[in-house]
Design a protein around this motif. Sequence first.
Motif, short mmCIF file in Angstrom:
data_model
loop_
_atom_site.label_atom_id
_atom_site.label_comp_id
_atom_site.label_asym_id
_atom_site.label_seq_id
_atom_site.Cartn_x
_atom_site.Cartn_y
_atom_site.Cartn_z
N GLU A 130 95.40 -76.45 42.91
CA GLU A 130 93.74 -76.43 43.23
C GLU A 130 94.22 -77.80 42.34
OE1 GLU A 130 90.20 -74.24 42.61
OE2 GLU A 130 92.15 -73.66 41.38
N LYS A 131 94.31 -78.39 41.27
CA LYS A 131 94.26 -79.71 40.82
C LYS A 131 93.86 -80.99 41.39
CE LYS A 131 93.96 -77.64 36.31
NZ LYS A 131 94.84 -78.21 34.67
N ARG A 132 95.64 -80.90 41.96
CA ARG A 132 96.09 -81.68 42.65
C ARG A 132 94.85 -82.14 44.07
NH1 ARG A 132 102.85 -81.44 43.17
NH2 ARG A 132 102.79 -81.10 40.66
N LEU A 133 94.81 -80.72 44.86
CA LEU A 133 93.94 -81.00 46.21
C LEU A 133 92.65 -81.14 45.99
CD1 LEU A 133 93.22 -80.05 48.71
CD2 LEU A 133 92.56 -77.96 48.87
N VAL A 179 90.77 -84.61 47.04
CA VAL A 179 89.58 -85.04 47.77
C VAL A 179 88.91 -85.94 47.00
CG1 VAL A 179 87.59 -83.32 47.82
CG2 VAL A 179 89.34 -82.47 48.58
N GLU A 180 88.98 -86.28 45.90
CA GLU A 180 88.36 -87.36 45.16
C GLU A 180 88.37 -88.47 46.02
OE1 GLU A 180 88.36 -86.59 41.36
OE2 GLU A 180 86.88 -84.78 40.92
N ALA A 181 89.96 -88.62 45.97
CA ALA A 181 90.87 -89.92 46.87
C ALA A 181 90.47 -90.23 48.31
CB ALA A 181 92.27 -89.67 46.73
N LYS A 182 90.21 -89.35 48.82
CA LYS A 182 89.68 -89.35 49.86
C LYS A 182 88.26 -89.37 50.28
CE LYS A 182 89.18 -85.75 53.98
NZ LYS A 182 87.62 -86.16 53.97
N ASP A 201 101.25 -72.33 39.40
CA ASP A 201 101.25 -73.20 40.56
C ASP A 201 99.68 -73.56 41.73
OD1 ASP A 201 103.93 -73.72 40.08
OD2 ASP A 201 104.50 -72.58 40.95
N TRP A 202 99.55 -72.43 41.45
CA TRP A 202 98.39 -72.70 42.97
C TRP A 202 97.41 -73.27 41.60
CZ3 TRP A 202 93.12 -70.27 41.39
CH2 TRP A 202 92.28 -70.56 42.36
N SER A 203 97.30 -72.91 40.39
CA SER A 203 96.13 -73.95 39.41
C SER A 203 96.27 -75.72 39.95
CB SER A 203 96.25 -73.87 38.33
OG SER A 203 95.39 -71.93 37.69
N ASP A 204 97.85 -76.16 39.72
CA ASP A 204 98.18 -77.38 40.05
C ASP A 204 97.65 -77.31 41.29
OD1 ASP A 204 98.90 -77.14 37.69
OD2 ASP A 204 101.39 -76.44 37.70
#
Length: 305
Positions: free
Chosen positions: A163-166, A170-173, A158-161
């Motif tokens: 992190e990927k979403r984050l 960040v890129e979208a931001k 879950d943490w890896s998922d």
Amino acid sequence: MEKTLNRIHPVSDPEATYFLQISWEKDLGTGFGLILSDGQCAWTGTVSEAEISREAADMEMNREKYVEELKKALIAGEESADKYNFAISRDEENRECHFSYERNLKDGSFRLGSLKLQEVSSPAEVVKELIGYCLDCLGRLQAKNEHLQKENERLFSDWSDVEKRLEKCVEAKEELEADLYNRFILVLNEKKAKIRSLQKLLNEAKESVADAKCTRDSIATTQMATVRENDYDGSTDEESENLTQASLPSAPERKDSLLGSPDVIDTAPRRKRRQRTAKPAGTGAKMATYETELPAKENLWNLHL
């Protein structure tokens, strides 16, 4: 029934190792059973609720507090090993063992309790029971460890998922910030151009107002100069008229001169009188013109003010 198994070292022989098992039904304060073994021999005994109450009364201690001390001494195990001492005295003849437990203090110790344990006739069964309990505890701990391991793996996944979403967020931001910044630059440049154009129009309007004011001032100055010149001409005409009237003789003098003159008809004096008479007529015309121009001059003067 709940059980605990701890490893203890008696004060008389710190190198020796004993295994102490405590079992109870609901609470330690309602009584408990005790098994002590060194791996070869085993002893067993019980402590009733009445004995616990009696021990608390003998030490003048609150019963609940006394039970808490028993839990720390007999159940906590090695966590409180330095706070409690155990004394074991074996009686081979009577096949008994005297077991006591004490609380350490800075200047000494006080005994929490003691009891006589009876030797078990078949210690192998007791040792087998202790080993079985240890294996059961080990199995429960392994199962718990496996459950925690799976839970840890799930949390790591879950943490890896997350992190990927984050990272995607960040890129979208960053992309959104760059797009908004570019749009802001365009809007800012348009606003600056609009401000410059309005400033230019304002300066042109100010210059037009200043030019109009200068034109009005020059016109007013010209009109004032014209008014002063006309005033000067009018005053000069009045002075010349006054001088002409002063040069003419009075009516009685003219009458006397006519009476005293001979009867010779002289046309020159008559022509001279006609000229003098015509001159005041021109002066009167100038005065009428001055009176009509005076209100206009006053109006121009008020407009200028």
